[in-house]
Motif scaffolding. Structure first.
Motif, PDB file in Angstrom:
ATOM      1  N   ASN A 158      95.802  74.641  10.978  1.00 60.67           N
ATOM      2  CA  ASN A 158      94.952  74.063   9.946  1.00 60.67           C
ATOM      3  C   ASN A 158      93.927  73.135  10.591  1.00 60.67           C
ATOM      4  OD1 ASN A 158      95.541  74.899   7.203  1.00 60.67           O
ATOM      5  ND2 ASN A 158      97.566  73.992   7.487  1.00 60.67           N
TER       6      ASN A 158
ATOM      7  N   PRO B 289      91.534  66.918   8.458  1.00 57.63           N
ATOM      8  CA  PRO B 289      90.491  66.285   7.631  1.00 57.63           C
ATOM      9  C   PRO B 289      89.450  65.519   8.435  1.00 57.63           C
ATOM     10  CG  PRO B 289      92.638  65.997   6.611  1.00 57.63           C
ATOM     11  CD  PRO B 289      92.885  66.614   7.957  1.00 57.63           C
TER      12      PRO B 289
ATOM     13  N   ILE C 113      87.128  67.976  10.183  1.00 56.61           N
ATOM     14  CA  ILE C 113      86.201  68.564   9.208  1.00 56.61           C
ATOM     15  C   ILE C 113      85.082  67.575   8.887  1.00 56.61           C
ATOM     16  CG2 ILE C 113      85.976  69.317   6.807  1.00 56.61           C
ATOM     17  CD1 ILE C 113      88.755  70.561   7.047  1.00 56.61           C
TER      18      ILE C 113
ATOM     19  N   ASN D 192      93.144  76.955   6.366  1.00 58.33           N
ATOM     20  CA  ASN D 192      92.342  76.244   5.362  1.00 58.33           C
ATOM     21  C   ASN D 192      90.849  76.353   5.614  1.00 58.33           C
ATOM     22  OD1 ASN D 192      92.398  74.609   7.650  1.00 58.33           O
ATOM     23  ND2 ASN D 192      92.448  72.698   6.481  1.00 58.33           N
ATOM     24  N   ARG D 193      90.401  77.452   6.237  1.00 56.98           N
ATOM     25  CA  ARG D 193      88.977  77.611   6.528  1.00 56.98           C
ATOM     26  C   ARG D 193      88.121  77.628   5.270  1.00 56.98           C
ATOM     27  NH1 ARG D 193      91.606  82.116   8.305  1.00 56.98           N
ATOM     28  NH2 ARG D 193      91.375  84.024   7.066  1.00 56.98           N
ATOM     29  N   GLU D 194      88.686  78.082   4.140  1.00 58.25           N
ATOM     30  CA  GLU D 194      87.909  78.087   2.893  1.00 58.25           C
ATOM     31  C   GLU D 194      87.594  76.668   2.439  1.00 58.25           C
ATOM     32  OE1 GLU D 194      86.449  80.578   1.453  1.00 58.25           O
ATOM     33  OE2 GLU D 194      87.242  81.928   2.996  1.00 58.25           O
ATOM     34  N   ASP D 195      88.481  75.721   2.752  1.00 61.51           N
ATOM     35  CA  ASP D 195      88.203  74.314   2.429  1.00 61.51           C
ATOM     36  C   ASP D 195      86.972  73.827   3.181  1.00 61.51           C
ATOM     37  OD1 ASP D 195      90.478  74.390   0.894  1.00 61.51           O
ATOM     38  OD2 ASP D 195      91.742  73.341   2.343  1.00 61.51           O
ATOM     39  N   LEU D 196      86.870  74.221   4.447  1.00 60.57           N
ATOM     40  CA  LEU D 196      85.702  73.859   5.249  1.00 60.57           C
ATOM     41  C   LEU D 196      84.442  74.491   4.667  1.00 60.57           C
ATOM     42  CD1 LEU D 196      84.364  72.668   7.836  1.00 60.57           C
ATOM     43  CD2 LEU D 196      84.934  74.837   8.960  1.00 60.57           C
TER      44      LEU D 196
ATOM     45  N   LEU E  35      83.823  75.471   1.640  1.00 59.79           N
ATOM     46  CA  LEU E  35      83.458  74.868   0.353  1.00 59.79           C
ATOM     47  C   LEU E  35      82.810  73.503   0.551  1.00 59.79           C
ATOM     48  CD1 LEU E  35      83.589  75.257  -2.708  1.00 59.79           C
ATOM     49  CD2 LEU E  35      85.816  74.108  -2.686  1.00 59.79           C
ATOM     50  N   LEU E  36      83.364  72.717   1.471  1.00 61.28           N
ATOM     51  CA  LEU E  36      82.810  71.390   1.723  1.00 61.28           C
ATOM     52  C   LEU E  36      81.410  71.491   2.315  1.00 61.28           C
ATOM     53  CD1 LEU E  36      83.956  68.531   1.295  1.00 61.28           C
ATOM     54  CD2 LEU E  36      84.534  68.486   3.727  1.00 61.28           C
TER      55      LEU E  36
ATOM     56  N   ASN F 283      79.045  72.461  -0.535  1.00 57.72           N
ATOM     57  CA  ASN F 283      78.828  71.401  -1.524  1.00 57.72           C
ATOM     58  C   ASN F 283      78.061  70.212  -0.965  1.00 57.72           C
ATOM     59  OD1 ASN F 283      80.142  72.875  -3.482  1.00 57.72           O
ATOM     60  ND2 ASN F 283      82.116  71.848  -3.200  1.00 57.72           N
TER      61      ASN F 283
END
Length: 313
Positions: free
Chosen positions: A47, A50, A53, A88-92, A94-95, A98
């Motif tokens: 992962n 935070p 990222i 959790n690459r999709e979290d990156l 999306l951030l 956005n």
């Protein structure tokens, strides 16, 4: 055509703003490098952390301010090894979307190898048969081909950050740790057993290659002129490895400003390069700063040609 290409790697985030002329020649306008180390801990935890990222998003905000000064037809933002490996690459993604407004493209290992090859060979004129090696933080891509066509490619699961985190528990690493790392690299290199490396020019791109070129010349500061198409001998790589492996990372930092953000992983990167050159019997390597960013710029130029030709038809 004017494009920007951003390469989000395991250790670095690199920016290229370039003009591409009618013949496909790339003219760099802006070249930037930051070292937020997105891949910190990814090998073990799978992962993105935070804090890592956040550092990458901050760099992308800085780059956005740079690229908006230019009239660009395309901005490419591509993630490589650490992003590929992270659950959790999709979290990156999306951030980034956005907070920065960029769309993140995750390159497969094969795509990274292919476009790195195309980028690297664009900067070494006259090469007919090449092997391109990209030692990244999380993976190493090896690609063989000719001036335009890729014949074979592989992405190996060894990189300077991954190898350091997995094997080096002491600073400097112990003999046992180095031997374990060498065994790991040799096992990975065996996966390219069907490749024809004979009579090929070895081209090295990315931070390990360019950093060693700087150290080999005794450069205290980065110089694009000193890096571009510098011939790095295997004997010199061996000598650099012997020196670096015995030095604490804080002392390595004092060798050159190019060691900033690399001083704790350069031993692993040098080890990988040494094993590649010895294993495949290369006595020297041409160093070039052109990696996957340049290849992605070429990709967009070729897409524009296809679109234009389609309209004409």
């Amino acid at each position: 055509m004017n494009v920007a290409a951003i390469d989000i790697g395991t250790n670095t985030v690199l920016l290229l703003v370039a003009q591409i002329d009618a013949d496909g020649k790339i003219i760099p306008v802006v070249y930037e490098q930051r070292i937020p180390r997105l891949g910190n801990g990814v090998d073990a935890q799978k992962n993105l952390q935070p804090e890592s990222i956040r550092r990458v998003v901050d760099v992308l905000k800085e780059y956005r301010a740079t690229v908006t000064r230019f009239n660009l037809e395309k901005v490419i933002v591509a993630g490589t090894s650490a992003v590929r490996d992270a659950h959790n690459r999709e979290d990156l993604a999306l951030l980034i979307k956005n907070q920065v407004g960029f769309d993140l493209e995750v390159l497969s290992g094969d795509d990274e190898a292919y476009w790195t090859y195309r980028g690297a060979t664009s900067g070494v004129p006259g090469v007919q048969r090449a092997t391109v090696v990209d030692i990244g933080g999380g993976s190493t891509e090896i690609t063989i081909g000719n001036a335009r066509t890729v014949e074979n490619k592989i992405s190996l699961n060894v990189g300077s950050v991954r190898l350091t985190e997995r094997f080096f528990k002491h600073d400097p690493p112990t003999h046992t740790e180095l031997e374990s790392a060498i065994t790991c690299v040799e096992d990975e290199l065996a996966k390219a057993k069907g490749f024809d490396f004979e009579d090929r020019t070895l081209i090295g791109v990315a931070g390990t290659a360019t950093s060693l070129a700087m150290l080999d010349q005794g450069c205290k500061e980065f110089s694009i002129d000193a890096v571009t198409n510098y011939h790095l001998k295997l004997d010199n790589v061996n000598a650099l490895f012997r020196t670096l492996r015995a030095m604490p990372s804080v002392e390595i930092l004092n060798l050159s400003s190019v060691m900033q953000g690399r001083n704790d992983v350069i031993v692993a990167g040098t080890l990988i390069l040494r094993e590649i050159m010895a294993h495949y019997k290369f006595t020297e390597m041409i160093v070039n700063e052109r990696g996957v960013r340049y290849g992605l710029a070429i990709r967009e130029w070729e897409k524009s040609l296809s679109t234009h030709q389609g309209v004409l038809l």
